[in-house]
Design a protein around this motif. Sequence first.
Motif, PDB file in Angstrom:
ATOM      1  N   PRO A   1      25.984 -61.472   8.489  1.00 16.10           N
ATOM      2  CA  PRO A   1      25.852 -61.931   9.878  1.00 16.10           C
ATOM      3  C   PRO A   1      24.848 -61.124  10.690  1.00 16.10           C
ATOM      4  CG  PRO A   1      28.152 -61.952   9.232  1.00 16.10           C
ATOM      5  CD  PRO A   1      27.402 -61.301   8.112  1.00 16.10           C
ATOM      6  N   THR A   2      24.619 -59.878  10.299  1.00 20.10           N
ATOM      7  CA  THR A   2      23.746 -59.012  11.100  1.00 20.10           C
ATOM      8  C   THR A   2      22.449 -58.612  10.406  1.00 20.10           C
ATOM      9  OG1 THR A   2      24.964 -57.057  10.307  1.00 20.10           O
ATOM     10  CG2 THR A   2      25.683 -58.047  12.401  1.00 20.10           C
ATOM     11  N   GLY A   3      22.213 -59.091   9.186  1.00 17.69           N
ATOM     12  CA  GLY A   3      20.973 -58.708   8.515  1.00 17.69           C
ATOM     13  C   GLY A   3      21.004 -58.933   7.014  1.00 17.69           C
ATOM     14  N   LEU A   4      20.457 -57.960   6.274  1.00 20.49           N
ATOM     15  CA  LEU A   4      20.400 -58.042   4.811  1.00 20.49           C
ATOM     16  C   LEU A   4      21.169 -56.881   4.199  1.00 20.49           C
ATOM     17  CD1 LEU A   4      16.684 -58.883   3.867  1.00 20.49           C
ATOM     18  CD2 LEU A   4      18.616 -60.435   4.051  1.00 20.49           C
ATOM     19  N   ARG A   5      21.859 -57.164   3.088  1.00 21.49           N
ATOM     20  CA  ARG A   5      22.521 -56.106   2.334  1.00 21.49           C
ATOM     21  C   ARG A   5      21.909 -56.047   0.948  1.00 21.49           C
ATOM     22  NH1 ARG A   5      27.356 -57.842   2.321  1.00 21.49           N
ATOM     23  NH2 ARG A   5      27.553 -58.541   0.152  1.00 21.49           N
ATOM     24  N   LEU A   6      21.520 -54.851   0.518  1.00 21.71           N
ATOM     25  CA  LEU A   6      20.930 -54.657  -0.805  1.00 21.71           C
ATOM     26  C   LEU A   6      22.020 -54.371  -1.833  1.00 21.71           C
ATOM     27  CD1 LEU A   6      17.793 -52.515   0.108  1.00 21.71           C
ATOM     28  CD2 LEU A   6      18.107 -54.998   0.159  1.00 21.71           C
ATOM     29  N   ALA A   7      21.621 -54.364  -3.093  1.00 28.79           N
ATOM     30  CA  ALA A   7      22.581 -54.203  -4.189  1.00 28.79           C
ATOM     31  C   ALA A   7      23.341 -52.886  -4.105  1.00 28.79           C
ATOM     32  CB  ALA A   7      21.865 -54.311  -5.528  1.00 28.79           C
ATOM     33  N   ASP A   8      22.694 -51.829  -3.581  1.00 31.05           N
ATOM     34  CA  ASP A   8      23.375 -50.538  -3.497  1.00 31.05           C
ATOM     35  C   ASP A   8      24.252 -50.411  -2.258  1.00 31.05           C
ATOM     36  OD1 ASP A   8      21.582 -50.232  -1.430  1.00 31.05           O
ATOM     37  OD2 ASP A   8      20.647 -48.403  -2.203  1.00 31.05           O
ATOM     38  N   GLY A   9      24.379 -51.487  -1.497  1.00 33.64           N
ATOM     39  CA  GLY A   9      25.223 -51.484  -0.313  1.00 33.64           C
ATOM     40  C   GLY A   9      24.509 -51.171   0.989  1.00 33.64           C
ATOM     41  N   THR A  10      23.231 -50.786   0.902  1.00 34.26           N
ATOM     42  CA  THR A  10      22.471 -50.481   2.121  1.00 34.26           C
ATOM     43  C   THR A  10      22.335 -51.736   2.973  1.00 34.26           C
ATOM     44  OG1 THR A  10      21.176 -48.830   0.924  1.00 34.26           O
ATOM     45  CG2 THR A  10      20.287 -49.601   3.033  1.00 34.26           C
TER      46      THR A  10
ATOM     47  N   SER B   1      11.574 -51.345  -0.607  1.00 36.88           N
ATOM     48  CA  SER B   1      11.383 -51.829  -1.968  1.00 36.88           C
ATOM     49  C   SER B   1      12.677 -52.441  -2.489  1.00 36.88           C
ATOM     50  CB  SER B   1      10.954 -50.685  -2.888  1.00 36.88           C
ATOM     51  OG  SER B   1      10.845 -51.160  -4.224  1.00 36.88           O
ATOM     52  N   VAL B   2      12.582 -53.675  -2.980  1.00 31.21           N
ATOM     53  CA  VAL B   2      13.761 -54.346  -3.532  1.00 31.21           C
ATOM     54  C   VAL B   2      13.552 -54.683  -5.010  1.00 31.21           C
ATOM     55  CG1 VAL B   2      14.531 -55.254  -1.312  1.00 31.21           C
ATOM     56  CG2 VAL B   2      12.942 -56.605  -2.702  1.00 31.21           C
ATOM     57  N   LYS B   3      12.558 -54.021  -5.611  1.00 35.37           N
ATOM     58  CA  LYS B   3      12.288 -54.282  -7.023  1.00 35.37           C
ATOM     59  C   LYS B   3      13.441 -53.828  -7.900  1.00 35.37           C
ATOM     60  CE  LYS B   3       8.730 -53.694 -10.562  1.00 35.37           C
ATOM     61  NZ  LYS B   3       7.379 -53.147 -10.875  1.00 35.37           N
TER      62      LYS B   3
ATOM     63  N   VAL C   1       9.716 -54.873   5.915  1.00 40.81           N
ATOM     64  CA  VAL C   1       9.097 -55.718   4.904  1.00 40.81           C
ATOM     65  C   VAL C   1       9.777 -55.448   3.567  1.00 40.81           C
ATOM     66  CG1 VAL C   1       6.972 -56.353   3.729  1.00 40.81           C
ATOM     67  CG2 VAL C   1       6.904 -55.644   6.128  1.00 40.81           C
ATOM     68  N   PHE C   2      10.409 -56.465   3.006  1.00 43.00           N
ATOM     69  CA  PHE C   2      11.151 -56.324   1.766  1.00 43.00           C
ATOM     70  C   PHE C   2      10.221 -56.714   0.606  1.00 43.00           C
ATOM     71  CE2 PHE C   2      14.096 -56.887   5.202  1.00 43.00           C
ATOM     72  CZ  PHE C   2      15.080 -55.937   4.939  1.00 43.00           C
ATOM     73  N   VAL C   3       9.879 -55.731  -0.224  1.00 37.63           N
ATOM     74  CA  VAL C   3       8.830 -55.871  -1.228  1.00 37.63           C
ATOM     75  C   VAL C   3       9.434 -55.828  -2.626  1.00 37.63           C
ATOM     76  CG1 VAL C   3       6.739 -54.838  -2.185  1.00 37.63           C
ATOM     77  CG2 VAL C   3       7.126 -54.788   0.291  1.00 37.63           C
ATOM     78  N   ARG C   4       9.175 -56.890  -3.403  1.00 40.22           N
ATOM     79  CA  ARG C   4       9.583 -56.887  -4.808  1.00 40.22           C
ATOM     80  C   ARG C   4       8.363 -56.766  -5.713  1.00 40.22           C
ATOM     81  NH1 ARG C   4      12.189 -62.189  -7.423  1.00 40.22           N
ATOM     82  NH2 ARG C   4      10.040 -62.844  -6.994  1.00 40.22           N
ATOM     83  N   THR C   5       7.445 -57.741  -5.617  1.00 36.77           N
ATOM     84  CA  THR C   5       6.282 -57.774  -6.504  1.00 36.77           C
ATOM     85  C   THR C   5       5.030 -57.432  -5.720  1.00 36.77           C
ATOM     86  OG1 THR C   5       7.329 -59.525  -7.805  1.00 36.77           O
ATOM     87  CG2 THR C   5       4.964 -59.160  -8.138  1.00 36.77           C
ATOM     88  N   PRO C   6       4.392 -56.286  -6.007  1.00 33.29           N
ATOM     89  CA  PRO C   6       3.150 -55.935  -5.289  1.00 33.29           C
ATOM     90  C   PRO C   6       2.024 -56.883  -5.657  1.00 33.29           C
ATOM     91  CG  PRO C   6       3.550 -54.392  -7.082  1.00 33.29           C
ATOM     92  CD  PRO C   6       4.762 -55.262  -7.008  1.00 33.29           C
ATOM     93  N   GLN C   7       1.040 -56.991  -4.770  1.00 33.93           N
ATOM     94  CA  GLN C   7      -0.071 -57.929  -4.953  1.00 33.93           C
ATOM     95  C   GLN C   7      -1.404 -57.199  -4.857  1.00 33.93           C
ATOM     96  OE1 GLN C   7       0.578 -61.213  -5.486  1.00 33.93           O
ATOM     97  NE2 GLN C   7       2.775 -60.961  -5.163  1.00 33.93           N
ATOM     98  N   TYR C   8      -2.332 -57.553  -5.726  1.00 29.95           N
ATOM     99  CA  TYR C   8      -3.723 -57.169  -5.494  1.00 29.95           C
ATOM    100  C   TYR C   8      -4.219 -57.971  -4.287  1.00 29.95           C
ATOM    101  CZ  TYR C   8      -3.817 -55.286 -10.286  1.00 29.95           C
ATOM    102  OH  TYR C   8      -3.568 -54.590 -11.439  1.00 29.95           O
TER     103      TYR C   8
END
Length: 548
Positions: free
Chosen positions: A372-381, A361-363, A217-224
């Motif tokens: 092609p195989t998924g998601l890449r984050l800004a830090d290269g993960t 967390s992607v905040k 689960v890629f989470v940026r903005t938490p929710q009440y």
Amino acid sequence: MSVVTSPLRAPVSSDAPLSLDAAVIGAGVAGLYQLHLLREQGLTVRAFDTASDVGGTWYWNRYPGARFDSEAYIYQYLFSEELYKGWSWSEKFPAQPEIERWLHYVADRLDLRKDIQFETTITAAHFDEATGRWRIETDRGQVIDARFLITCCGMLSAPLTGMFPGQDSFEGQVFHTARWPKEPVDFSGKRVGVVGIGATGIQVIQTIADSVGHLSVFVRTPQYVLPMKNPTYTPADQEAYKAKFHALAARIPHTFSGFEYDFENGAWADKTPAKRRAILEAVWEDGSLKLWLASFAEMFFDEGVSAEISEFVRGKMRAELKDPALCDALIPTDYGFGTHRVPLERGFLKAFHRPNVSLVSVKDNPIAAITPTGLRLADGTEHRLDILILATGFDAGTGALTRIDIRGRGGRSLKEEWGRDIRTTMGVQVHGYPNLFTTAAPLAPSAALCNMTTCLQQQAEWIAGCIAYMRRRDLQIVEADETFQDQWVAHHDEIAAATLVTKTNSWYMGSNVEGKPRRLLSYIGGVGTYRQKCDEVAAGGYAGFNFR
């Protein structure tokens, strides 16, 4: 029961324009009722929808876990006791398949399908000043000539897609929640990623967590979040709510949010801390949106009250999550409870305790690309995935209309105008666009802050009333006066500015769409107040609207 008629299908092309008194865009909650009301006047009217059947929001949003968060017995049409009592809900917050069946019931009971053209997308609508009529074009080459154009496109019907570079390169399956396939999706043993934890993402996550191989689960903005308690309705329960039809029809249109409940606990300042806590505990235990929409209205404009109620909800969430790392990622601290859309949950928080669920967390480390195989984050993960689910939201309020080439007097473009400044007259017309009526458009409660059937019914009735007024007087054109529109925008903004909602970033403010003008999309003065103002305009001969 009316005989079920075969729906109309889109012709590939037509040499002669289809001539109508009124064209309705959309066959959801608003469109079905608008079609019914205008047919009752004897107008030649047709509704058009991209979908293959009725339902609107409840046709497209068939993702796992999609369901009401309004109580079923209030999310209904209230113009007909017979129609209301002819349908029985199975539970308090039913799921999408049952909701879709209900809308089929409405369409069939009112014999609406014969005047609905499915699999048809309206691409353009231009006002012809010489004829005083709208020239409307479809994706199939069809041309419609109509006196009135009524948009019932929905406030959350323009999904945000293509948000991440590389999406087309993904070798697995990609689904946007607002365009979910009718065919079942097999999650077993799959690595699944969900982007977004708004109301939709929450429903998806809590529903599929126990059926996937692994869920990221890629989470940026938490929710009440508030708990959803969803009891099954017995025949006795069904008879009990049906017996309240007249009381509900009298009350619901006049509350703050168009729900059965309202702010009736008195002033926050008049209560002791113990009494305040007792009220908050009671509405929390209701397992509905009651804490948000019927506890203390001061939470919307008093920072001190907002802080206390926000901490109350945080405490409940901490007790459920327990893990400090989960609490840091999933509990908001930088905005107040109720200033964003508040989702209901039943198992969302618990899902993060499952060994096959990971929170990413992607905040501060945003998604850089889909590979092609998924998601890449800004830090290269890199996160390897088989299925990617995008619960990335909508261009709310405006997007459904700006994706159509709508042009008014002098060729003015609604897309261009709303790209500079989002303005409407009570959310039912826009100056410069004669004979165009809108529902679920900005600056009305139906843009966000309402039990949708309550507000959409009210707008459809007001529009039908205005058209009937014109026909009785043999008037051909109606257009909102610019001065009156300016007054409405100023009134809207004055009320909005007094709240904490405008101090936050959310789709309520258009903050989720790059470059979108910042304005609270929904009128926040209350559903009952809005209705009263609309009724006063109508009773006064539609002062603020110019006719000819």
